[in-house]
Design an enzyme around this catalytic site. Structure first.
Site, short mmCIF file in Angstrom:
data_model
loop_
_atom_site.label_atom_id
_atom_site.label_comp_id
_atom_site.label_asym_id
_atom_site.label_seq_id
_atom_site.Cartn_x
_atom_site.Cartn_y
_atom_site.Cartn_z
N ARG A 81 0.83 -1.19 0.00
CA ARG A 81 0.00 0.00 0.00
C ARG A 81 0.88 1.25 0.00
O ARG A 81 2.07 1.19 0.25
CB ARG A 81 -0.92 0.00 1.23
CG ARG A 81 -2.03 -1.03 1.17
CD ARG A 81 -2.82 -1.09 2.47
NE ARG A 81 -2.03 -1.66 3.56
CZ ARG A 81 -2.48 -1.79 4.82
NH1 ARG A 81 -3.69 -1.39 5.12
NH2 ARG A 81 -1.71 -2.34 5.75
N LYS B 102 1.42 2.07 7.17
CA LYS B 102 1.72 1.28 8.34
C LYS B 102 2.61 2.04 9.33
O LYS B 102 3.24 3.03 8.99
CB LYS B 102 2.40 -0.03 7.95
CG LYS B 102 1.44 -1.06 7.37
CD LYS B 102 0.25 -1.34 8.28
CE LYS B 102 0.63 -2.04 9.57
NZ LYS B 102 -0.54 -2.21 10.48
N TYR C 197 -1.12 4.83 10.43
CA TYR C 197 -1.52 3.90 11.48
C TYR C 197 -0.34 3.72 12.43
O TYR C 197 0.81 3.58 11.98
CB TYR C 197 -1.91 2.55 10.90
CG TYR C 197 -3.23 2.53 10.19
CD1 TYR C 197 -4.43 2.75 10.87
CD2 TYR C 197 -3.31 2.30 8.81
CE1 TYR C 197 -5.65 2.75 10.21
CE2 TYR C 197 -4.52 2.28 8.15
CZ TYR C 197 -5.68 2.51 8.85
OH TYR C 197 -6.90 2.51 8.19
N HIS D 61 -0.92 2.05 16.13
CA HIS D 61 -1.21 0.89 16.99
C HIS D 61 -0.17 0.77 18.10
O HIS D 61 0.43 -0.29 18.31
CB HIS D 61 -1.26 -0.39 16.15
CG HIS D 61 -2.32 -0.40 15.09
ND1 HIS D 61 -3.67 -0.45 15.39
CD2 HIS D 61 -2.24 -0.34 13.74
CE1 HIS D 61 -4.37 -0.43 14.26
NE2 HIS D 61 -3.54 -0.35 13.25
N GLU E 32 -5.92 5.36 13.51
CA GLU E 32 -6.88 4.50 14.19
C GLU E 32 -7.54 5.14 15.40
O GLU E 32 -8.50 4.58 15.96
CB GLU E 32 -6.23 3.17 14.60
CG GLU E 32 -5.26 3.24 15.77
CD GLU E 32 -3.84 3.59 15.36
OE1 GLU E 32 -2.95 3.54 16.22
OE2 GLU E 32 -3.62 3.92 14.17
N ASP F 227 -3.16 -6.25 15.52
CA ASP F 227 -2.48 -4.95 15.55
C ASP F 227 -2.53 -4.33 16.94
O ASP F 227 -1.66 -3.53 17.30
CB ASP F 227 -3.12 -3.98 14.55
CG ASP F 227 -2.59 -4.17 13.13
OD1 ASP F 227 -1.40 -4.45 12.99
OD2 ASP F 227 -3.38 -4.05 12.18
#
Length: 372
Positions: A15, A75, A94, A96, A118, A270
């Site tokens: 991605r 990510k 993101y 996490h 998130e 995650d």
């Protein structure tokens, strides 16, 4: 503002933070966009596509990190990337962090500002930047679970939907949120025997109304989960507490009661995973077997379908990227309380209470500047 888009370096992550159409929107608004060479190749976009949209191409990630005011990724930054971040720089991706102390400490040391997709919230309390990937992961969970159940892949040898005269597989979905609902939609579509477990009676009513007799709903208790897991062929963990570590709903003792060759798919990995036996895996080695049960715990599940995932993600993130670029991050957070919820790290301090609590670190609330 100078906006940088590096190439993702996590294993089998294809991605990219922005598609060319998103770049054009930002360039047309007067911003500069620097895209690392090859960043979009995994989803069919070459450097020329980005150049046509107005981006400049960087030969190496160091150039992107060294010259960008705002870094847009997909990510969580790997440690090598964390070391390239600097004070005053904004990272939007993101994160996490609740399940990743090492990354958290590296981001704190960088003194950069880190805003997590998130934990950004909408006015209704939903998570608009997590939703598109939750939709993808939910749908994928049934596909990968069905594949793992095949005997050649170590599974029990069960067809999810059965055939006339043969009972379908029993699928248990823990969590009736976005990912759980999409998993249920796929499993019901394949004619499996599907049960969704949730602790919200309101949500169970909504699911019952949506799916009717095609879906069973069960209120979440340890006893109910224990009983359902014992008889299940496929268990999908789809629980979420925004920003916090996922609760361990399936214990090691419960896993020991499952039939050999049955499958656990942990969408919540995650955030640390909701099965006690889970550990992070990659697309290169997606599964492991413990007590005869196949565990699929890939931390970037949507990366397996990167083109679909990138378009879905950019559709959701682009308005926020534009706001950060147009207003500056502090003014943008002051204008949008939901975006302010996304702030996890600032100037070496943890600014998200759930993350700080999960890691046992000090929480420092941040007060954004009120936008005019």
């Amino acid at each position: 503002m100078k906006i940088g888009v590096p190439k993702e370096i996590k294993i089998h992550e294809y991605r990219v933070g922005l598609v060319p159409a998103g770049v054009r929107e930002l360039v047309d608004a007067g911003h500069q966009v620097l895209v690392q060479t090859g960043a979009g190749a995994g989803i069919g976009f070459e450097d020329s596509h980005y150049q046509s949209a107005g981006a400049k191409i960087a030969a190496a990630p160091a150039e992107v990190f060294a010259t960008s005011d705002l870094v847009v990724k997909v990510k969580e930054p790997q440690l090598a990337e964390c070391r390239q971040l600097s004070a005053g720089q904004v990272l939007f991706t993101y994160l996490h962090l609740a399940a990743d102390r090492e990354q958290t400490e590296a981001l704190l040391a960088s003194k950069a500002t880190a805003i997590a997709y998130e934990t950004v919230t909408a006015p209704d309390g939903s998570l608009p930047l997590l939703t598109p990937m939750s939709e993808v992961a939910g749908r994928m969970s049934v596909q990968v679970g069905a594949n793992c159940l095949q005997k050649a892949n170590g599974g029990f040898g069960v067809l999810l939907g059965g055939v006339p005269g043969v009972a379908p597989a029993k699928v248990v979905i823990l969590g009736g949120g976005v990912s759980g609902t999409h998993a249920a939609e796929m499993a019901v579509g394949l004619r499996a025997d599907v049960t969704v477990v949730d602790r919200s009676v309101k949500r169970l009513r909504e699911l019952s109304s949506l799916f009717g007799s095609q879906l069973k709903t069960v209120y979440s208790t340890a006893h109910a989960i224990e009983e359902l897991v014992r008889d299940a062929d496929l268990v999908i963990g789809a629980v979420l507490i925004a920003g916090a570590a996922a609760p361990k709903l399936v214990t090691r003792a419960m896993v020991k009661t499952m039939k050999p060759g049955t499958v656990l798919v942990d969408i919540a990995i995650d955030q640390g995973g909701c099965f006690e036996t889970s550990r992070p895996t990659t697309h290169a080695e997606p599964t492991f077997v413990l007590d005869g049960v196949i565990h699929y715990c890939v931390t970037n599940m949507p990366g397996a379908v990167p083109r679909t995932s990138t378009f879905a993600l950019t559709n959701a993130t682009l308005p926020y990227v534009k706001a950060l670029a147009d207003l500056g991050w502090q003014q943008a957070l002051g204008k949008d309380a939901g975006l302010a919820h996304g702030l996890n790290v600032y100037a070496g301090q943890l600014t998200h209470e759930a993350v700080a609590s999960a890691l046992g670190l000090k929480f420092q609330p941040f007060r954004p500047i009120s936008a005019p």
